[in-house]
Design a protein around this motif. Structure first.
Motif, PDB file in Angstrom:
ATOM      1  N   MET A   1       0.904  -1.217   0.027  1.00 34.64           N
ATOM      2  CA  MET A   1      -0.110   0.039   0.161  1.00 34.64           C
ATOM      3  C   MET A   1       0.964   1.296  -0.091  1.00 34.64           C
ATOM      4  O   MET A   1       1.744   1.363   0.455  1.00 34.64           O
ATOM      5  N   LEU A   2       0.362   2.294  -0.479  1.00 34.49           N
ATOM      6  CA  LEU A   2       0.989   3.716  -0.655  1.00 34.49           C
ATOM      7  C   LEU A   2       1.319   4.275   0.775  1.00 34.49           C
ATOM      8  O   LEU A   2       0.750   3.914   1.721  1.00 34.49           O
ATOM      9  N   ASP A   3       2.280   4.837   0.823  1.00 35.00           N
ATOM     10  CA  ASP A   3       2.623   5.507   2.129  1.00 35.00           C
ATOM     11  C   ASP A   3       1.878   6.785   2.656  1.00 35.00           C
ATOM     12  O   ASP A   3       0.997   7.194   1.369  1.00 35.00           O
ATOM     13  N   LEU A   4       2.155   7.456   3.404  1.00 37.00           N
ATOM     14  CA  LEU A   4       1.476   8.483   3.824  1.00 37.00           C
ATOM     15  C   LEU A   4       1.554   9.700   2.832  1.00 37.00           C
ATOM     16  O   LEU A   4       0.386  10.269   2.366  1.00 37.00           O
ATOM     17  N   TYR A   5       2.891  10.132   2.313  1.00 38.32           N
ATOM     18  CA  TYR A   5       3.049  11.250   1.450  1.00 38.32           C
ATOM     19  C   TYR A   5       2.350  10.962   0.062  1.00 38.32           C
ATOM     20  O   TYR A   5       1.910  11.843  -0.650  1.00 38.32           O
ATOM     21  N   ALA A   6       2.367   9.785  -0.381  1.00 40.18           N
ATOM     22  CA  ALA A   6       1.790   9.400  -1.618  1.00 40.18           C
ATOM     23  C   ALA A   6       0.207   9.678  -1.672  1.00 40.18           C
ATOM     24  O   ALA A   6      -0.350  10.048  -2.634  1.00 40.18           O
ATOM     25  N   HIS A   7       0.001   9.173  -0.486  1.00 43.33           N
ATOM     26  CA  HIS A   7      -1.787   9.364  -0.209  1.00 43.33           C
ATOM     27  C   HIS A   7      -2.054  10.958  -0.145  1.00 43.33           C
ATOM     28  O   HIS A   7      -3.124  11.309  -0.921  1.00 43.33           O
ATOM     29  N   PHE A   8      -1.343  11.812   0.513  1.00 45.46           N
ATOM     30  CA  PHE A   8      -1.655  13.228   0.587  1.00 45.46           C
ATOM     31  C   PHE A   8      -1.450  13.709  -0.824  1.00 45.46           C
ATOM     32  O   PHE A   8      -2.283  14.381  -1.165  1.00 45.46           O
ATOM     33  N   GLY A 193     -11.761  11.770   1.332  1.00 47.23           N
ATOM     34  CA  GLY A 193     -10.571  11.169   1.656  1.00 47.23           C
ATOM     35  C   GLY A 193     -10.426   9.520   1.560  1.00 47.23           C
ATOM     36  O   GLY A 193      -9.345   9.042   0.691  1.00 47.23           O
ATOM     37  N   VAL A 194     -11.344   8.878   2.033  1.00 51.41           N
ATOM     38  CA  VAL A 194     -11.412   7.529   2.047  1.00 51.41           C
ATOM     39  C   VAL A 194     -11.375   6.706   0.358  1.00 51.41           C
ATOM     40  O   VAL A 194     -10.593   6.133   0.186  1.00 51.41           O
ATOM     41  N   GLY A 195     -12.037   7.790  -0.458  1.00 51.78           N
ATOM     42  CA  GLY A 195     -12.344   7.272  -1.699  1.00 51.78           C
ATOM     43  C   GLY A 195     -10.815   7.632  -2.371  1.00 51.78           C
ATOM     44  O   GLY A 195     -10.314   7.037  -3.324  1.00 51.78           O
ATOM     45  N   ALA A 196     -10.094   8.570  -1.890  1.00 54.96           N
ATOM     46  CA  ALA A 196      -8.715   9.104  -2.570  1.00 54.96           C
ATOM     47  C   ALA A 196      -7.881   7.870  -2.059  1.00 54.96           C
ATOM     48  O   ALA A 196      -6.901   7.735  -2.744  1.00 54.96           O
ATOM     49  N   SER A 197      -8.047   7.608  -0.880  1.00 55.81           N
ATOM     50  CA  SER A 197      -7.245   6.374  -0.360  1.00 55.81           C
ATOM     51  C   SER A 197      -7.180   5.029  -1.318  1.00 55.81           C
ATOM     52  O   SER A 197      -6.115   4.312  -1.787  1.00 55.81           O
ATOM     53  N   TYR A 198      -8.464   4.741  -1.572  1.00 55.42           N
ATOM     54  CA  TYR A 198      -8.913   3.462  -2.468  1.00 55.42           C
ATOM     55  C   TYR A 198      -8.307   3.807  -3.843  1.00 55.42           C
ATOM     56  O   TYR A 198      -7.419   2.818  -4.339  1.00 55.42           O
ATOM     57  N   VAL A 199      -8.419   4.827  -4.552  1.00 57.54           N
ATOM     58  CA  VAL A 199      -7.878   4.995  -5.542  1.00 57.54           C
ATOM     59  C   VAL A 199      -6.238   5.066  -5.643  1.00 57.54           C
ATOM     60  O   VAL A 199      -5.684   4.823  -6.584  1.00 57.54           O
ATOM     61  N   TYR A 228       8.336   3.686   1.035  1.00 57.17           N
ATOM     62  CA  TYR A 228       8.984   4.789   1.471  1.00 57.17           C
ATOM     63  C   TYR A 228       9.824   5.602   0.636  1.00 57.17           C
ATOM     64  O   TYR A 228       9.998   7.043   0.674  1.00 57.17           O
ATOM     65  N   SER A 229      10.447   4.883  -0.453  1.00 56.49           N
ATOM     66  CA  SER A 229      11.118   5.648  -1.394  1.00 56.49           C
ATOM     67  C   SER A 229      10.141   6.543  -2.351  1.00 56.49           C
ATOM     68  O   SER A 229      10.312   7.655  -2.620  1.00 56.49           O
ATOM     69  N   VAL A 230       9.068   6.068  -2.734  1.00 61.79           N
ATOM     70  CA  VAL A 230       8.125   6.838  -3.429  1.00 61.79           C
ATOM     71  C   VAL A 230       7.358   8.011  -2.619  1.00 61.79           C
ATOM     72  O   VAL A 230       7.332   9.155  -3.194  1.00 61.79           O
ATOM     73  N   GLY A 231       7.298   7.569  -1.292  1.00 63.00           N
ATOM     74  CA  GLY A 231       6.745   8.896  -0.356  1.00 63.00           C
ATOM     75  C   GLY A 231       7.567   9.896  -0.268  1.00 63.00           C
ATOM     76  O   GLY A 231       7.399  10.817  -0.255  1.00 63.00           O
ATOM     77  N   ALA A 232       9.080   9.392  -0.157  1.00 70.11           N
ATOM     78  CA  ALA A 232      10.099  10.430   0.076  1.00 70.11           C
ATOM     79  C   ALA A 232      10.143  11.526  -1.250  1.00 70.11           C
ATOM     80  O   ALA A 232      10.427  12.666  -1.349  1.00 70.11           O
ATOM     81  N   TRP A 233       9.772  10.616  -2.472  1.00 69.92           N
ATOM     82  CA  TRP A 233      10.000  11.364  -3.816  1.00 69.92           C
ATOM     83  C   TRP A 233       8.963  12.350  -3.967  1.00 69.92           C
ATOM     84  O   TRP A 233       8.994  13.575  -4.019  1.00 69.92           O
ATOM     85  N   PHE A 234       7.630  12.075  -3.351  1.00 67.77           N
ATOM     86  CA  PHE A 234       6.685  12.978  -3.489  1.00 67.77           C
ATOM     87  C   PHE A 234       6.661  13.966  -2.261  1.00 67.77           C
ATOM     88  O   PHE A 234       6.426  15.369  -2.317  1.00 67.77           O
ATOM     89  N   ARG A 235       7.484  13.643  -1.416  1.00 71.58           N
ATOM     90  CA  ARG A 235       7.644  14.740  -0.251  1.00 71.58           C
ATOM     91  C   ARG A 235       8.684  15.607  -0.374  1.00 71.58           C
ATOM     92  O   ARG A 235       8.463  17.008   0.064  1.00 71.58           O
ATOM     93  N   HIS A 236       9.445  15.350  -1.229  1.00 70.41           N
ATOM     94  CA  HIS A 236      10.654  16.391  -1.557  1.00 70.41           C
ATOM     95  C   HIS A 236      10.356  16.827  -3.045  1.00 70.41           C
ATOM     96  O   HIS A 236      11.030  18.081  -3.341  1.00 70.41           O
ATOM     97  N   GLY A 237       9.637  16.388  -3.929  1.00 69.08           N
ATOM     98  CA  GLY A 237       9.415  16.849  -5.180  1.00 69.08           C
ATOM     99  C   GLY A 237       8.159  17.872  -5.244  1.00 69.08           C
ATOM    100  O   GLY A 237       7.550  18.004  -4.104  1.00 69.08           O
TER     101      GLY A 237
END
Length: 606
Positions: A1-8, A193-199, A228-237
């Motif tokens: 599953m996606l991390d927190l930042y990718a969900h945001f 937001g729950v729908g966004a989590s699903y998608v 976490y790598s993908v999340g970090a990519w979104f966190r810093h990008g």
């Protein structure tokens, strides 16, 4: 599953798309307009809904992980305090060396020696705690594998895995129905937001499993590292499409910061949704405790962000450096033992713009060279072997007797601390300042500072490679993480899905074992694509959260019976590839069979 930042990020994109449809006049349904107004007026609730899978994950198997992080954080605080105190000593010694005639020079010098003696006494106990923590990590047990991998019945599954693998669309539809019935803007925002989590999970997990080489149930640590790598990519990008509001990229705190709690109405809504959706079948004995899970989610979020990068050792003051160059020999100032410490960050193999450029090009993709995660532990242990030598040498030049010509090759730190604790007289101080000893001490204090910094950084890297904390922006350029944020080129011949490796400690390497049959296509993305491709249209992927993902939610936003959420359940781990439905092994077969016999579950099946 996606991390927190990718969900945001997925939530941001879907909100922007929803508003665009409203402004253009394409979306006029009253329920959809109500949703947009609710999201924009009560956005923190949408943010919490977007990480509902992480909320549920904290109702069970995250306890071991949070416990490890709490212990790591306590150690980190003490290591940073040790390093900061050493830097205070170094600063004091350098100040005295620059101006030995100052009125308070003798007192400052003796105080610095006493502080260094205290550090000597703190060193061995701190190292013992670090070693004990590493032994707790080996073998790795802080992440829990999906119980389907061992054919456990769903009644034995934690709610995290049940939520990701069973009745996924039905849960989203139920939350949206209950939110609309309540009429509360906060509930409607949460449901969006729950729908966004699903998608986000549907499209993002396809990306993750593409880079991992197989599903989470088979590659739990590679999956975490990828997440976490993908999340970090979104966190810093940066997202290519700006938002016309200030997005929240943190888990929102409801209640007081000292005593956070979910609003009672939200607890009731979630409990009712779970009761209605998971009303029959082989299920866990009790519903998830979302209130306790929320508190633990906030604690996990706090811990994830409590390991900031360490500043490297400051260079020696120019005035002292000139005196050192003109006074000392190479033997005085250079370590004669093999050491790992070094000044400053490693040079970047490639500019960060190559990594964060959201275009669909194919930058270099590197294979992992480390054999397993313990190689990083061994690197940190090398520092543990040599740092005492630095400590002893510093203590020698700041506290040696005239009869001693060379630092001792053996002897404990306690004996050196005893000498440092004894104040110097003015005449002894003048003798030290009149020779080269003080300059040698300055050099070795710098070596010690750099060595401690390298050691602490190596320890942080261990936490990163085992998936306990996020990598930093600069880390993403390394092969360990880059393999997950730039999909591999076709020339590597990576196939999917790979079976679990024989040695799970080799999770840093792309899996090279046999394939699980029947083979599937992990995602719609091509070689070289970066995470932006699954999120937004126009960056190389044929399916994205912004386009197909929004369309998947559209009928539900309109409250139409044709909503696919009311007729199909997609596996949020992308367990059998892109847009894979929830499934189970055929009766009488095992998930470990090869080939497998997957059977798609009916809408109401658990």
């Amino acid at each position: 599953m996606l991390d927190l930042y990718a969900h945001f990020a997925a939530l941001e994109v879907l909100r922007v798309r929803l508003k665009r449809e409203f402004v253009s006049g394409s979306l006029t349904a009253a329920s959809a307009v109500e949703t947009l107004k609710a999201v924009e007026s009560t956005y923190p609730f949408a943010v919490l809904g977007s990480v509902v899978d992480h909320l549920i994950a904290h109702a069970g198997p995250s306890t071991a992980e949070v416990d490890r992080l709490q212990k790591a954080h306590a150690l980190s605080v003490d290591v940073r305090a040790f390093l900061n105190d050493l830097r205070d000593v170094r600063s004091a010694i350098e100040n005295v060396a620059r101006n030995p005639k100052a009125a308070n020079a003798l007192a400052d010098y003796n105080a610095a020696r006493a502080a260094l003696a205290d550090l000597y006494l703190r060193y061995d106990p701190l190292v013992a705690r670090l070693q004990a923590f590493v032994w707790q990590l080996h073998p790795l047990r802080h992440l829990t594998q999906h119980p389907v991998s061992t054919d456990q019945p769903t009644g034995a599954w934690p709610w995290r895995d049940l939520f990701l693998s069973r009745r996924t669309g039905a849960f989203v539809a139920e939350v949206m129905k209950l939110a609309r019935a309540s009429g509360r803007p906060e509930a409607i925002a949460f449901a969006f937001g729950v729908g966004a989590s699903y998608v986000g999970n549907i499209f993002g997990s396809s990306y993750l499993t593409h880079g991992v080489g197989g599903p989470r149930r088979s590659h739990v640590y590679r999956d975490r590292l990828a997440s976490y790598s993908v999340g970090a990519w979104f966190r810093h990008g940066r997202l290519a499409e700006g938002a016309d509001f200030d997005p929240i990229r943190r888990v929102p705190v409801f209640g007081s910061p000292q005593n956070p709690a979910l609003p009672p109405w939200l607890t009731a809504l979630l409990k009712k949704a779970f009761s209605n959706v998971y009303a029959s079948g082989d299920l866990p004995a009790v519903l998830p405790d979302v209130d306790a899970a929320y508190v633990q989610l906030l604690e996990h979020w706090r811990l994830l962000h409590s390991f900031p990068p360490l500043a490297p050792a400051e260079p020696i003051d120019d005035t002292l450096d000139l005196a050192i160059v003109n006074t000392l020999t190479p033997q005085d100032k250079d370590p004669d033992e093999p050491t790992t410490p070094r000044d400053g960050p490693e040079p970047e193999p490639d500019g960060p713009e190559r990594l964060f450029d959201p275009g669909p090009g194919s930058p270099p993709w590197f294979m992992e060279k480390h054999e397993d995660w313990l190689d990083y532990v061994k690197e940190a242990c090398l520092d543990l072997l040599f740092l005492p030598i630095f400590l002893i040498r510093v203590g020698f030049w700041l506290g040696h007797d005239a009869s001693e010509n060379e630092p001792p090759k053996s002897g404990g730190l306690a004996s050196r601390a005893s000498k440092l604790s004894t104040p110097l007289t003015q005449s002894e101080f003048d003798a030290v300042m009149g020779g080269k000893d003080i300059l040698i001490a300055v050099v070795w204090l710098h070596h010690l500072d750099a060595g401690l910094h390298h050691f602490a950084t190596a320890c942080l890297k261990v936490l990163k490679v085992v998936g306990l904390i996020y990598p930093e922006r600069e880390d993403l350029l390394e092969p360990t993480y880059r393999q997950f944020v730039v999909l591999p080129p076709a020339s590597l011949g990576v196939q999917w899905p790979s079976l679990p490796p024989a040695d799970p400690a080799l999770f840093l390497q792309p899996p090279a074992g046999s394939l699980e049959a029947p083979a599937t296509v992990p995602s719609t993305l091509g070689p070289g694509h970066k995470p932006i491709a699954f999120l937004m249209t126009g960056f190389g992927g044929s399916a994205s959260v912004m386009s197909e993902g929004f369309d998947l939610l559209l009928d539900e936003l309109r409250d139409l019976p044709s909503s696919p959420l009311r007729s199909s359940n997609l596996n949020l781990d992308a367990d059998r590839g892109h847009l894979a439905a929830c499934w189970t092994p055929a009766a009488g077969t095992s998930v470990t069979d090869n080939p497998q016999s997957p059977v798609v579950l009916s809408y109401g099946d658990v």
